[in-house]
Motif scaffolding. Structure first.
Motif, PDB file in Angstrom:
ATOM      1  N   ASP A 387       4.812  26.864  29.230  1.00 29.78           N
ATOM      2  CA  ASP A 387       5.496  25.738  28.608  1.00 29.78           C
ATOM      3  C   ASP A 387       5.738  26.063  27.144  1.00 29.78           C
ATOM      4  OD1 ASP A 387       3.364  24.478  26.802  1.00 29.78           O
ATOM      5  OD2 ASP A 387       2.317  24.515  28.728  1.00 29.78           O
ATOM      6  N   LEU A 388       6.580  25.276  26.524  1.00 27.66           N
ATOM      7  CA  LEU A 388       7.031  25.581  25.164  1.00 27.66           C
ATOM      8  C   LEU A 388       5.903  25.566  24.150  1.00 27.66           C
ATOM      9  CD1 LEU A 388      10.409  23.623  25.147  1.00 27.66           C
ATOM     10  CD2 LEU A 388      10.072  26.088  25.305  1.00 27.66           C
ATOM     11  N   THR A 389       4.870  24.781  24.395  1.00 30.33           N
ATOM     12  CA  THR A 389       3.774  24.704  23.422  1.00 30.33           C
ATOM     13  C   THR A 389       3.051  26.043  23.302  1.00 30.33           C
ATOM     14  OG1 THR A 389       2.249  23.904  25.125  1.00 30.33           O
ATOM     15  CG2 THR A 389       3.444  22.239  23.838  1.00 30.33           C
ATOM     16  N   GLN A 390       3.095  26.862  24.344  1.00 27.59           N
ATOM     17  CA  GLN A 390       2.443  28.170  24.293  1.00 27.59           C
ATOM     18  C   GLN A 390       3.161  29.153  23.381  1.00 27.59           C
ATOM     19  OE1 GLN A 390       2.415  28.160  28.896  1.00 27.59           O
ATOM     20  NE2 GLN A 390       0.793  29.609  28.343  1.00 27.59           N
ATOM     21  N   LEU A 391       4.405  28.832  23.027  1.00 26.65           N
ATOM     22  CA  LEU A 391       5.232  29.782  22.289  1.00 26.65           C
ATOM     23  C   LEU A 391       5.446  29.375  20.838  1.00 26.65           C
ATOM     24  CD1 LEU A 391       7.981  30.319  25.015  1.00 26.65           C
ATOM     25  CD2 LEU A 391       5.823  31.540  24.749  1.00 26.65           C
ATOM     26  N   GLU A 392       4.709  28.381  20.378  1.00 26.79           N
ATOM     27  CA  GLU A 392       4.962  27.840  19.040  1.00 26.79           C
ATOM     28  C   GLU A 392       4.767  28.871  17.939  1.00 26.79           C
ATOM     29  OE1 GLU A 392       2.522  24.379  18.762  1.00 26.79           O
ATOM     30  OE2 GLU A 392       3.866  23.142  19.995  1.00 26.79           O
ATOM     31  N   PHE A 418       8.898  26.631  31.981  1.00 16.78           N
ATOM     32  CA  PHE A 418       9.817  27.674  32.421  1.00 16.78           C
ATOM     33  C   PHE A 418       9.117  28.645  33.360  1.00 16.78           C
ATOM     34  CE2 PHE A 418       7.777  29.184  28.540  1.00 16.78           C
ATOM     35  CZ  PHE A 418       7.371  30.459  28.896  1.00 16.78           C
ATOM     36  N   GLN A 419       9.934  29.406  34.063  1.00 20.82           N
ATOM     37  CA  GLN A 419       9.446  30.471  34.933  1.00 20.82           C
ATOM     38  C   GLN A 419      10.335  31.692  34.731  1.00 20.82           C
ATOM     39  OE1 GLN A 419      10.140  30.404  39.358  1.00 20.82           O
ATOM     40  NE2 GLN A 419       7.888  30.287  39.403  1.00 20.82           N
ATOM     41  N   VAL A 420       9.714  32.828  34.449  1.00 24.23           N
ATOM     42  CA  VAL A 420      10.458  34.072  34.253  1.00 24.23           C
ATOM     43  C   VAL A 420      10.667  34.733  35.605  1.00 24.23           C
ATOM     44  CG1 VAL A 420      10.488  36.322  33.125  1.00 24.23           C
ATOM     45  CG2 VAL A 420       9.481  34.356  31.951  1.00 24.23           C
ATOM     46  N   LYS A 421      11.901  35.162  35.873  1.00 24.84           N
ATOM     47  CA  LYS A 421      12.228  35.803  37.140  1.00 24.84           C
ATOM     48  C   LYS A 421      12.112  37.321  36.997  1.00 24.84           C
ATOM     49  CE  LYS A 421      15.819  34.080  39.302  1.00 24.84           C
ATOM     50  NZ  LYS A 421      17.210  33.628  39.545  1.00 24.84           N
ATOM     51  N   PRO A 422      11.764  38.005  38.073  1.00 20.36           N
ATOM     52  CA  PRO A 422      11.695  39.474  37.994  1.00 20.36           C
ATOM     53  C   PRO A 422      13.089  40.079  37.864  1.00 20.36           C
ATOM     54  CG  PRO A 422      11.361  38.722  40.255  1.00 20.36           C
ATOM     55  CD  PRO A 422      11.378  37.485  39.400  1.00 20.36           C
TER      56      PRO A 422
END
Length: 483
Positions: A387-392, A418-422
């Motif tokens: 989630d965005l809070t992890q990227l602050e 969000f989810q990162v796709k391979p």
């Protein structure tokens, strides 16, 4: 029949119009029946009325997502002048007014609430909107081309808007429907696809009108030196007398220095850009709207949605980057249907004596390339899901997520997770960057074309005029010299 009688009566009583413009009736019917829609109408085509009128006839709240404070304030003030229940909420709203708006939101006395994408997704507003008892009738994305122009790097919150509807519905009573309608004057076929895909529109109805404006005269002229560029612009402005007009520039510095130069020549103007304080920007707008100062030297921050019908000319001191920007900006001329002249000044292709355009283009493209490289580096720091809070603490993380979403390497699970796709990150981002470069080539082709300029624009935006079509009043049709 009853609903159309009500609409006609409200149209006349509130707006003073005797009848609807082309497509307005059909668009309003679409919104009232809860269908998703993508609407492309020329500048001055009456887009705002299409969502304002149905919103005022329904119980509940319509959210209008708008890109600029000036645009929000202009529309809300017009609605308030008509004693209609509308409000805006943004970073420049005074605290007392924010408090009142939140109270109105809670009491459900508002019918229209104007927000930027960033404000919509802020905790204060979001926590109010997800309350089950707050009835939301629809989401309107005004000036939807901004999603395409700005969504990847400048305003990454646009890329999260597609998950707003399902996230809201998760908190609403079963059976709730929240249709989405996107409005713009400029979207080419690729842009239309991007808008529909990012917003996750469901079988949207498409309403389109050709961008052709018979009252806009288009002209492009080569200039060979910086001095010659100023002199040609000044000559063009002098020819317009004291009529209202806009001079578009590419930087804040150009806005100020060119305005000062005009004033030194005995032709007072005002500059306008996003660096001015909100109060100062409102004062400049009012002086221009009221006719006290006929000319504004401005960046692209000025003009979107501002309703001044008698703009008789629009000049580009330097060309913009995108064809959509160009069409938006020249479209601010002649909203009253009377003739309006436009002029775009362009350095010669070599740029030997006047390298300004080439230097700006190189700076922009170098910056864009660097942003894509940053995204490649940032993706290595991302968890598979987060989630965005992890990227602050990560600089430019929001921009990187947006670029990854555009490259189809990331999905938004909701507006905040969000989810990162391979996949091959470098290859996907390089492909996305190349597509962007091709998009920017459109304007260069337009500036150099020898065909009817309106024919070129119509084809670029998905309309196919007859091959024999000639507008008769652009520089290529009239034979006006370009140098």
């Amino acid at each position: 029949m009853d609903i159309w009688h009500t609409l006609q009566t409200r149209l006349q009583k509130t707006w003073g119009y005797s009848d609807f413009r082309p497509l307005q009736r059909e668009i309003i019917q679409c919104l009232l029946t809860g269908q998703d829609a993508l609407i492309l109408l020329p500048t001055g085509g009456g887009k705002s009325l299409c969502f304002q009128l149905p919103a005022l006839l329904q119980q509940g709240l319509t959210l209008v997502i708008s890109p600029l404070v000036a645009l929000m304030e202009n529309q809300v003030q017009e609605l308030r002048d008509r004693q209609l229940p509308a409000a805006s909420y943004h970073s420049e709203t005074p605290k007392w007014l924010k408090k009142r708006t939140l109270h109105q939101l809670e009491k459900q006395t508002l019918r229209l609430l104007y927000l930027s994408p960033e404000t919509l997704l802020s905790p204060t507003i979001w926590d109010y909107l997800i309350q089950p008892q707050i009835r939301i009738n629809g989401l309107i994305l005004d000036e939807a081309h901004c999603l395409v122009q700005w969504g990847e790097t400048f305003r990454p919150a646009y890329r999260r808007l597609g998950t707003v509807r399902p996230a809201l519905l998760h908190h609403k009573p079963p059976g709730t429907e929240i249709p989405i309608a996107a409005f713009t004057a400029t979207a080419d076929p690729q842009g239309k696809n991007t808008i529909c895909r990012v917003l996750q529109l469901r079988k949207p109805r498409l309403f389109t009108q050709s961008p052709y404006r018979a009252n806009l005269s288009l002209k492009v002229q080569n200039v060979w030196t910086p001095r010659g560029r100023k002199q040609r612009l000044f000559q063009f402005v002098q020819q317009q007398g004291n009529s209202s007009g806009l001079v578009y520039v590419r930087s804040r510095q150009d806005s100020e220095t060119l305005s000062q130069w005009f004033t030194a020549q005995g032709y007072p103007t005002l500059s306008y850009h996003g660096g001015y304080e909100a109060k100062e920007r409102r004062e400049i707008e009012q002086q221009w709207l009221g006719g006290k100062v006929p000319v504004i030297v401005c960046t692209s921050a000025f003009g979107m949605g501002i309703n001044k019908p008698d703009v008789r000319w629009v000049a580009h001191f330097s060309p913009p980057l995108l064809l959509t920007e160009y069409l938006q900006e020249v479209g601010r001329g002649g909203r009253d249907g009377k003739m309006s002249d436009t002029l775009t000044l362009v350095s010669d292709r070599t740029g030997w004596l006047n390298p300004e355009d080439q230097q700006r283009d190189r700076f922009f493209h170098n910056t864009l390339r660097q942003q894509y490289r940053q995204a490649q580096q940032i993706v290595q720091k991302l968890p598979p899901e987060g989630d965005l809070t992890q990227l602050e603490g990560i600089k430019d993380a929001a921009m990187a997520l947006s670029l990854l979403h555009s490259a189809k390497l990331l999905v938004w699970l909701d507006p905040f997770h969000f989810q990162v796709k391979p996949g091959n990150v470098k290859q996907a981002l390089d492909r996305s960057y190349q597509q962007q470069q091709e998009h920017y080539q459109q304007l260069r082709h337009y500036l150099r074309t020898s065909q009817c300029r309106w024919q070129f624009l119509m084809a670029a935006f998905g309309f196919q005029p007859d091959t024999a079509f000639r507008c008769g009043h652009c520089d290529n049709c009239s034979g006006a010299k370009r140098t």
